[in-house]
Design a protein around this motif. Structure first.
Motif, PDB file in Angstrom:
ATOM      1  N   CYS A  56      53.821  53.729   3.165  1.00 45.55           N
ATOM      2  CA  CYS A  56      52.919  53.899   2.020  1.00 45.55           C
ATOM      3  C   CYS A  56      51.774  52.881   2.118  1.00 45.55           C
ATOM      4  CB  CYS A  56      53.652  53.620   0.711  1.00 45.55           C
ATOM      5  SG  CYS A  56      55.140  54.586   0.486  1.00 45.55           S
ATOM      6  N   GLY A  57      50.670  53.215   1.507  1.00 46.05           N
ATOM      7  CA  GLY A  57      49.567  52.259   1.346  1.00 46.05           C
ATOM      8  C   GLY A  57      49.070  51.695   2.669  1.00 46.05           C
ATOM      9  N   SER A  58      48.928  50.374   2.696  1.00 48.34           N
ATOM     10  CA  SER A  58      48.423  49.727   3.912  1.00 48.34           C
ATOM     11  C   SER A  58      49.371  49.934   5.086  1.00 48.34           C
ATOM     12  CB  SER A  58      48.249  48.227   3.672  1.00 48.34           C
ATOM     13  OG  SER A  58      47.212  48.015   2.759  1.00 48.34           O
ATOM     14  N   ALA A  59      50.666  49.949   4.813  1.00 50.67           N
ATOM     15  CA  ALA A  59      51.632  50.144   5.902  1.00 50.67           C
ATOM     16  C   ALA A  59      51.387  51.504   6.570  1.00 50.67           C
ATOM     17  CB  ALA A  59      53.050  50.054   5.350  1.00 50.67           C
ATOM     18  N   VAL A 102      57.719  51.781   8.190  1.00 53.58           N
ATOM     19  CA  VAL A 102      56.982  50.510   8.140  1.00 53.58           C
ATOM     20  C   VAL A 102      56.876  50.060   6.684  1.00 53.58           C
ATOM     21  CG1 VAL A 102      54.869  49.312   8.809  1.00 53.58           C
ATOM     22  CG2 VAL A 102      55.625  51.298  10.134  1.00 53.58           C
ATOM     23  N   SER A 103      57.382  48.881   6.408  1.00 53.32           N
ATOM     24  CA  SER A 103      57.335  48.385   5.031  1.00 53.32           C
ATOM     25  C   SER A 103      57.374  46.861   5.016  1.00 53.32           C
ATOM     26  CB  SER A 103      58.521  48.945   4.239  1.00 53.32           C
ATOM     27  OG  SER A 103      58.566  48.374   2.948  1.00 53.32           O
ATOM     28  N   GLN A 104      56.360  46.275   4.443  1.00 54.89           N
ATOM     29  CA  GLN A 104      56.330  44.816   4.312  1.00 54.89           C
ATOM     30  C   GLN A 104      57.557  44.336   3.547  1.00 54.89           C
ATOM     31  OE1 GLN A 104      56.181  41.183   2.676  1.00 54.89           O
ATOM     32  NE2 GLN A 104      55.585  42.741   1.200  1.00 54.89           N
ATOM     33  N   SER A 105      57.759  44.907   2.371  1.00 57.23           N
ATOM     34  CA  SER A 105      58.840  44.442   1.493  1.00 57.23           C
ATOM     35  C   SER A 105      60.206  44.921   1.961  1.00 57.23           C
ATOM     36  CB  SER A 105      58.598  44.965   0.075  1.00 57.23           C
ATOM     37  OG  SER A 105      58.617  46.389   0.083  1.00 57.23           O
ATOM     38  N   GLY A 106      60.219  46.082   2.587  1.00 53.97           N
ATOM     39  CA  GLY A 106      61.502  46.681   2.968  1.00 53.97           C
ATOM     40  C   GLY A 106      62.237  47.284   1.792  1.00 53.97           C
ATOM     41  N   VAL A 154      48.871  40.663  -3.927  1.00 53.47           N
ATOM     42  CA  VAL A 154      49.343  42.044  -3.998  1.00 53.47           C
ATOM     43  C   VAL A 154      48.685  42.886  -2.893  1.00 53.47           C
ATOM     44  CG1 VAL A 154      49.205  44.146  -5.419  1.00 53.47           C
ATOM     45  CG2 VAL A 154      50.084  42.019  -6.397  1.00 53.47           C
ATOM     46  N   ALA A 155      47.449  42.580  -2.605  1.00 53.00           N
ATOM     47  CA  ALA A 155      46.761  43.306  -1.530  1.00 53.00           C
ATOM     48  C   ALA A 155      47.255  42.783  -0.188  1.00 53.00           C
ATOM     49  CB  ALA A 155      45.258  43.097  -1.645  1.00 53.00           C
ATOM     50  N   SER A 156      47.716  43.693   0.627  1.00 50.44           N
ATOM     51  CA  SER A 156      48.279  43.290   1.910  1.00 50.44           C
ATOM     52  C   SER A 156      47.185  42.882   2.898  1.00 50.44           C
ATOM     53  CB  SER A 156      49.087  44.456   2.474  1.00 50.44           C
ATOM     54  OG  SER A 156      49.765  44.042   3.628  1.00 50.44           O
ATOM     55  N   GLN A 163      51.917  44.232  10.973  1.00 56.08           N
ATOM     56  CA  GLN A 163      52.495  45.576  11.147  1.00 56.08           C
ATOM     57  C   GLN A 163      51.862  46.294  12.340  1.00 56.08           C
ATOM     58  OE1 GLN A 163      51.674  47.008   7.204  1.00 56.08           O
ATOM     59  NE2 GLN A 163      53.722  46.557   6.445  1.00 56.08           N
ATOM     60  N   LEU A 240      40.737  51.067   0.619  1.00 53.37           N
ATOM     61  CA  LEU A 240      41.901  50.787  -0.241  1.00 53.37           C
ATOM     62  C   LEU A 240      41.813  49.368  -0.815  1.00 53.37           C
ATOM     63  CD1 LEU A 240      44.692  51.502  -1.436  1.00 53.37           C
ATOM     64  CD2 LEU A 240      45.726  50.723   0.694  1.00 53.37           C
ATOM     65  N   LYS A 241      41.448  48.410   0.032  1.00 48.05           N
ATOM     66  CA  LYS A 241      41.324  47.019  -0.436  1.00 48.05           C
ATOM     67  C   LYS A 241      40.326  46.944  -1.593  1.00 48.05           C
ATOM     68  CE  LYS A 241      44.137  45.444   1.027  1.00 48.05           C
ATOM     69  NZ  LYS A 241      45.103  45.898   2.009  1.00 48.05           N
ATOM     70  N   GLU A 244      41.708  48.630  -4.865  1.00 45.50           N
ATOM     71  CA  GLU A 244      42.769  47.927  -5.585  1.00 45.50           C
ATOM     72  C   GLU A 244      42.314  46.575  -6.135  1.00 45.50           C
ATOM     73  OE1 GLU A 244      46.432  47.004  -3.487  1.00 45.50           O
ATOM     74  OE2 GLU A 244      45.387  46.654  -1.624  1.00 45.50           O
TER      75      GLU A 244
HETATM   76  O1  M6R Z   1      56.125  46.795   1.033  1.00 46.85           O
HETATM   77  P1  M6R Z   1      55.431  47.982   1.636  1.00 46.85           P
HETATM   78  O2  M6R Z   1      54.780  47.656   2.950  1.00 46.85           O
HETATM   79  O3  M6R Z   1      56.355  49.156   1.790  1.00 46.85           O
HETATM   80  O4  M6R Z   1      54.294  48.379   0.633  1.00 46.85           O
HETATM   81  C1  M6R Z   1      53.503  49.526   0.834  1.00 46.85           C
HETATM   82  C2  M6R Z   1      52.339  49.562  -0.122  1.00 46.85           C
HETATM   83  O5  M6R Z   1      52.775  49.530  -1.440  1.00 46.85           O
HETATM   84  C3  M6R Z   1      51.357  48.409   0.108  1.00 46.85           C
HETATM   85  O6  M6R Z   1      50.874  48.362   1.427  1.00 46.85           O
HETATM   86  C4  M6R Z   1      50.162  48.533  -0.853  1.00 46.85           C
HETATM   87  O7  M6R Z   1      49.402  49.661  -0.522  1.00 46.85           O
HETATM   88  C5  M6R Z   1      49.298  47.272  -0.830  1.00 46.85           C
HETATM   89  N1  M6R Z   1      49.010  46.857  -2.174  1.00 46.85           N
HETATM   90  C6  M6R Z   1      47.986  47.485  -0.120  1.00 46.85           C
HETATM   91  O8  M6R Z   1      47.187  46.344  -0.132  1.00 46.85           O
END
Ligand code: M6R
Length: 368
Positions: A56-59, A102-106, A154-156, A163, A240-241, A244
């Motif tokens: 999702c999103g940046s990932a 792919v997920s930052q938070s998992g 919050v913004a990745s 990633q 996206l950046k 948001e």
């Molecule tokens: O934790 P995740 O990588 O799964 O999160 C995915 C998105 O929610 C995340 O990348 C979101 O789009 C960011 N706020 C973008 O900057």
């Protein structure tokens, strides 16, 4: 703890060289790419005949970038899909499908559900994750951790760059397993990745220039982003950046689509950010973008061009020129994304918004 910065995001942008170096460290040993956890056999990895990247999103954007490299290196078809869409259609999956989550938070709910759905269909799942022991890696067959460190904004930013690097390692691991790249080629690609922290460090010298630009365009009503090839997902990420953080209308387009609609949006003074490919890469890509820029400039757009240093052909068409170091084409997103992150943050700051905590957004989206 913000390391002297006004907000975490700027600190995290500046930590990107380190995030990349830490993500690559230890993944090329004795001439081989290695994952962190591999609960599938080498044979199963070799038998993979199709790859899905779900996120999702940046990932998701990191997956779009990686598609170019993974297909090129492995000759496997790669589909990149939003986890929320993947889950609710009927994707064709079997035991020879590799799903890269792919997920930052998992912990992202849509991505987790996509993982569960894929495993029910017997697909193999590889997680690319920034958080040790999170749910998505726990439920996956293999894991590659990004080592971006905790991301507070919050913004990745640094997690996104990490990633891309990790997805590239997945591509190299597959190429190695399938034999589509000789060991010395894998070693060379890895060495090019290892040169990226220094390249990103160099881009950081443009921060002041980009912040100044951000202040000057902060009252625009919209900003468009254009790119081609790997520059296209970079354009999506830049938009996206800006959405948001600055609550501004922003759209990323494939430059080749201009004439199919978006060019109608161009009006006097509209900032358009163009992500240029290297003039030393595929000449056709470069010349097509130069002609796109001249077209939008002729219609009054204010062109903001991210280009390789020394690219003289683009200079006459750039109202603002931001130079990034020369790197191999597939690695360009690692340098060209950085100014777009800074631009969005500075526009948001100038408009008086909380850069680290944009309205309505959570760092980790744990509901579908
Ligand atoms: O934790 P995740 O990588 O799964 O999160 C995915 C998105 O929610 C995340 O990348 C979101 O789009 C960011 N706020 C973008 O900057």
């Amino acid at each position: 703890e913000k390391g002297g910065h006004e907000y975490f995001m700027l600190k995290e942008i500046e930590e990107q060289p380190e995030a990349l170096a830490n993500t690559l460290r230890g993944h090329f040993e004795s001439g081989r790419i290695i994952l962190d956890e591999q609960r599938i056999s080498d044979q199963d990895l070799r038998d993979v005949d199709k790859v899905f990247v779900v996120a999702c999103g940046s990932a998701y954007h990191s997956g779009l970038v990686a598609k170019y490299a993974i297909e090129h290196w492995t000759r496997l078809p790669v589909e990149v899909e939003l986890a929320s869409e993947f889950r609710y259609r009927d994707p064709v999956l079997d035991r020879d499908t590799l799903v890269v989550a792919v997920s930052q938070s998992g912990e992202t709910a849509d991505t987790l559900e996509a993982v569960r759905h894929a495993r029910e269909q017997k697909a193999r799942v590889l997680a690319v994750c920034n958080t040790n022991g999170a749910q998505i890696p726990r439920e996956s067959d293999a894991v590659l951790y990004t080592h971006a460190g905790p991301e507070i904004g919050v913004a990745s930013t640094k997690a996104f760059l990490a990633q891309i690097a990790a997805n590239y390692l997945v591509g190299l691991a597959l190429a190695q397993a399938r034999g589509t790249k000789y060991p010395d080629e894998v070693a060379r690609e890895f060495a090019e990745l290892e040169a990226m922290p220094a390249a990103v460090q160099k881009v950081l010298s443009t921060v002041d220039q980009v912040r100044d630009l951000g202040r000057r365009i902060a009252d625009s009503k919209a900003v468009l982003f254009l790119g081609r090839h790997v520059g296209f997902p970079v354009a999506l990420e830049g938009a996206l950046k800006l959405k948001e953080l600055a609550y501004m209308h922003a759209e990323g387009f494939a430059a080749g689509e201009l004439k199919h609609g978006p060019i109608a949006l161009i009006e006097e003074g509209l900032p358009v950010v163009v992500v240029m490919p290297s003039p030393k890469g595929r000449a056709v890509l470069h010349s097509k973008l130069v002609s796109n820029i001249s077209e939008i400039q002729a219609r009054g757009a204010r062109t903001i061009v991210i280009a390789e240093e020394g690219d003289e052909t683009v200079r006459p068409f750039a109202d603002e020129l931001i130079e990034v170091p020369a790197v191999p084409t597939l690695l360009q997103p690692l340098v060209s994304t950085v100014p777009l992150q800074v631009l969005a943050a500075e526009i948001a700051r100038t408009r008086g918004y909380d850069v680290d905590k944009p309205r309505n957004l959570a760092k980790s989206v744990t509901v579908e």
